[in-house]
Design a protein around this motif. Sequence first.
Motif, mmCIF file in Angstrom:
data_model
loop_
_atom_site.group_PDB
_atom_site.id
_atom_site.type_symbol
_atom_site.label_atom_id
_atom_site.label_comp_id
_atom_site.label_asym_id
_atom_site.label_seq_id
_atom_site.Cartn_x
_atom_site.Cartn_y
_atom_site.Cartn_z
ATOM 1 N N GLU A 34 0.850 -1.188 0.000
ATOM 2 C CA GLU A 34 0.000 0.000 0.000
ATOM 3 C C GLU A 34 0.884 1.236 0.000
ATOM 4 O OE1 GLU A 34 -3.300 -0.678 3.010
ATOM 5 O OE2 GLU A 34 -3.071 1.515 2.928
ATOM 6 N N THR A 35 0.563 2.205 -0.860
ATOM 7 C CA THR A 35 1.465 3.347 -0.993
ATOM 8 C C THR A 35 0.763 4.589 -1.513
ATOM 9 O OG1 THR A 35 3.502 4.124 -2.054
ATOM 10 C CG2 THR A 35 2.073 2.713 -3.352
ATOM 11 N N ASP A 36 1.442 5.731 -1.353
ATOM 12 C CA ASP A 36 0.963 6.990 -1.926
ATOM 13 C C ASP A 36 2.066 7.570 -2.812
ATOM 14 O OD1 ASP A 36 1.617 9.190 0.930
ATOM 15 O OD2 ASP A 36 2.449 7.239 0.412
ATOM 16 N N ILE A 37 2.692 6.676 -3.541
ATOM 17 C CA ILE A 37 3.783 7.068 -4.438
ATOM 18 C C ILE A 37 3.267 7.974 -5.552
ATOM 19 C CG2 ILE A 37 3.463 5.125 -6.025
ATOM 20 C CD1 ILE A 37 6.512 4.897 -6.252
ATOM 21 N N ALA A 38 4.126 8.824 -6.057
ATOM 22 C CA ALA A 38 3.799 9.644 -7.234
ATOM 23 C C ALA A 38 5.118 9.929 -7.955
ATOM 24 C CB ALA A 38 3.115 10.947 -6.841
ATOM 25 N N PRO A 39 5.136 9.856 -9.281
ATOM 26 C CA PRO A 39 6.389 10.007 -10.010
ATOM 27 C C PRO A 39 6.814 11.466 -10.185
ATOM 28 C CG PRO A 39 4.611 9.546 -11.542
ATOM 29 C CD PRO A 39 4.002 9.550 -10.178
ATOM 30 N N VAL A 40 7.130 12.094 -9.042
ATOM 31 C CA VAL A 40 7.530 13.499 -9.053
ATOM 32 C C VAL A 40 8.770 13.643 -8.183
ATOM 33 C CG1 VAL A 40 6.872 15.836 -8.382
ATOM 34 C CG2 VAL A 40 5.129 14.260 -9.280
ATOM 35 N N ILE A 41 9.824 14.226 -8.710
ATOM 36 C CA ILE A 41 11.058 14.359 -7.925
ATOM 37 C C ILE A 41 10.775 15.145 -6.655
ATOM 38 C CG2 ILE A 41 13.367 15.373 -7.870
ATOM 39 C CD1 ILE A 41 13.823 14.483 -10.639
ATOM 40 N N GLY A 42 11.258 14.608 -5.535
ATOM 41 C CA GLY A 42 11.055 15.277 -4.249
ATOM 42 C C GLY A 42 9.812 14.801 -3.507
ATOM 43 N N HIS A 43 8.938 14.071 -4.192
ATOM 44 C CA HIS A 43 7.717 13.587 -3.538
ATOM 45 C C HIS A 43 8.075 12.599 -2.440
ATOM 46 C CE1 HIS A 43 3.584 12.264 -3.036
ATOM 47 N NE2 HIS A 43 3.986 11.014 -3.202
ATOM 48 N N ARG A 44 7.510 12.839 -1.249
ATOM 49 C CA ARG A 44 7.741 11.945 -0.113
ATOM 50 C C ARG A 44 6.525 11.073 0.071
ATOM 51 N NH1 ARG A 44 11.386 15.412 4.120
ATOM 52 N NH2 ARG A 44 12.848 16.023 2.490
ATOM 53 N N PHE A 45 6.774 9.785 0.292
ATOM 54 C CA PHE A 45 5.659 8.848 0.411
ATOM 55 C C PHE A 45 6.073 7.661 1.265
ATOM 56 C CE2 PHE A 45 7.293 5.620 -2.566
ATOM 57 C CZ PHE A 45 8.294 6.335 -3.203
ATOM 58 N N THR A 46 5.149 6.758 1.494
ATOM 59 C CA THR A 46 5.473 5.567 2.285
ATOM 60 C C THR A 46 4.952 4.307 1.600
ATOM 61 O OG1 THR A 46 3.409 5.655 3.538
ATOM 62 C CG2 THR A 46 5.311 6.820 4.484
ATOM 63 N N PHE A 47 5.521 3.195 2.034
ATOM 64 C CA PHE A 47 4.967 1.881 1.746
ATOM 65 C C PHE A 47 4.542 1.309 3.087
ATOM 66 C CE2 PHE A 47 5.766 1.279 -2.657
ATOM 67 C CZ PHE A 47 6.982 1.883 -2.970
ATOM 68 N N ARG A 48 3.333 0.762 3.149
ATOM 69 C CA ARG A 48 2.834 0.276 4.446
ATOM 70 C C ARG A 48 2.560 -1.216 4.367
ATOM 71 N NH1 ARG A 48 0.898 4.966 3.274
ATOM 72 N NH2 ARG A 48 -1.041 4.320 2.292
ATOM 73 N N SER A 49 3.133 -1.928 5.353
ATOM 74 C CA SER A 49 2.953 -3.379 5.390
ATOM 75 C C SER A 49 2.605 -3.815 6.807
ATOM 76 C CB SER A 49 4.250 -4.045 4.925
ATOM 77 O OG SER A 49 4.127 -5.427 4.934
ATOM 78 N N ASP A 56 8.143 -1.977 12.194
ATOM 79 C CA ASP A 56 6.772 -1.463 12.337
ATOM 80 C C ASP A 56 5.976 -1.536 11.034
ATOM 81 O OD1 ASP A 56 7.649 2.130 12.283
ATOM 82 O OD2 ASP A 56 7.937 0.513 10.823
ATOM 83 N N GLY A 57 6.577 -2.034 9.996
ATOM 84 C CA GLY A 57 5.865 -2.223 8.735
ATOM 85 C C GLY A 57 5.844 -1.007 7.824
ATOM 86 N N LEU A 58 6.579 0.033 8.190
ATOM 87 C CA LEU A 58 6.538 1.263 7.407
ATOM 88 C C LEU A 58 7.866 1.508 6.698
ATOM 89 C CD1 LEU A 58 4.078 3.210 7.436
ATOM 90 C CD2 LEU A 58 5.470 4.751 8.797
ATOM 91 N N VAL A 59 7.812 1.819 5.418
ATOM 92 C CA VAL A 59 9.008 2.206 4.681
ATOM 93 C C VAL A 59 8.808 3.656 4.234
ATOM 94 C CG1 VAL A 59 10.518 1.711 2.724
ATOM 95 C CG2 VAL A 59 9.253 -0.150 3.807
ATOM 96 N N THR A 60 9.783 4.498 4.533
ATOM 97 C CA THR A 60 9.682 5.919 4.208
ATOM 98 C C THR A 60 10.547 6.222 2.991
ATOM 99 O OG1 THR A 60 9.455 6.320 6.566
ATOM 100 C CG2 THR A 60 9.882 8.233 5.189
ATOM 101 N N CYS A 61 9.955 6.903 2.001
ATOM 102 C CA CYS A 61 10.646 7.094 0.726
ATOM 103 C C CYS A 61 10.570 8.515 0.213
ATOM 104 C CB CYS A 61 10.037 6.175 -0.331
ATOM 105 S SG CYS A 61 9.818 4.473 0.191
ATOM 106 N N GLU A 62 11.478 8.800 -0.715
ATOM 107 C CA GLU A 62 11.435 10.077 -1.425
ATOM 108 C C GLU A 62 11.917 9.833 -2.855
ATOM 109 O OE1 GLU A 62 13.465 13.361 0.459
ATOM 110 O OE2 GLU A 62 13.690 14.404 -1.459
ATOM 111 N N TYR A 74 14.140 5.897 -5.777
ATOM 112 C CA TYR A 74 13.689 6.496 -4.532
ATOM 113 C C TYR A 74 14.453 5.926 -3.356
ATOM 114 C CZ TYR A 74 10.330 2.623 -5.408
ATOM 115 O OH TYR A 74 9.727 1.437 -5.755
ATOM 116 N N SER A 75 14.528 6.722 -2.307
ATOM 117 C CA SER A 75 15.147 6.253 -1.072
ATOM 118 C C SER A 75 14.167 5.280 -0.425
ATOM 119 C CB SER A 75 15.445 7.421 -0.128
ATOM 120 O OG SER A 75 14.273 8.177 0.098
ATOM 121 N N TRP A 76 14.704 4.352 0.317
ATOM 122 C CA TRP A 76 13.904 3.296 0.977
ATOM 123 C C TRP A 76 14.439 3.203 2.397
ATOM 124 C CZ3 TRP A 76 10.379 -0.455 -1.278
ATOM 125 C CH2 TRP A 76 10.094 -1.561 -0.474
#
Lengths: 139, 102
Positions: A34-49, A56-62, A74-76
Amino acid sequence: MTKAIVVDYDLSAPPEKVWRTLTEPALVSRWLMETDIAPVIGHRFTFRSKPMPGWDGLVTCEILACDAPRLLRYSWRGGSGVNALDTLVTWTLERTDAGGTRLHLEHSGFTDANEVAWAGMSRGWQKMGERLDPIAAEL
Amino acid sequence: MSVDAVLRALADPTRRAVFEQLCRGESTVRALTERFDVSQPAISQHLGALREGGLVKVRREGRSAFYRVEPKGLRPLVSWLEHYQTFWRERLAALESVLEEI
């Protein structure tokens, strides 16, 4: 010293279609998390598991690089303390002669500390870990 | 083996106890049955699940089967790198399925 995972995967779908599965949240959620990814440089989002021992099941990305439909990076990041992950996921898409896609994944930045995560595991697992020392020594 | 598969294999307390016992040395089904207050079919079922989770392996000598721990079986739990190797392969197979559906 850091280590990387490299996977090459040949797909019959064209890069434009594969790009969608890498960047549209509804599609990404179906195969990854599950994610709120968007293909925009600088966009911050997560992956939730689902949380599990030591995570804790959370991956933080940019989004760090984005060039449709060839390159997505993206960073993971996740975890904390000894269990902390500070890595990079890079997708490169190459069009094949047959009109499909050679998808290249590189997940890099794993440190030696990431190789052994016993300390981050919950108490129950640590107790088992102590009993398993002779076995763990062979890992 | 993914973290999920390993954790599933160790989810049952009796199964975990069987695994810990095997950590002390290899054993037969009969010896394990005698040690735990569980039926032989139940022990066999636990051993099957542990094998499926990549945690134990078996060697046969004549008519006897000796079970022992597979040391690398716990690697997904201890190593993020190991975990992600398996993780990405599984996820890419799922990606391929999604591509076929859209």
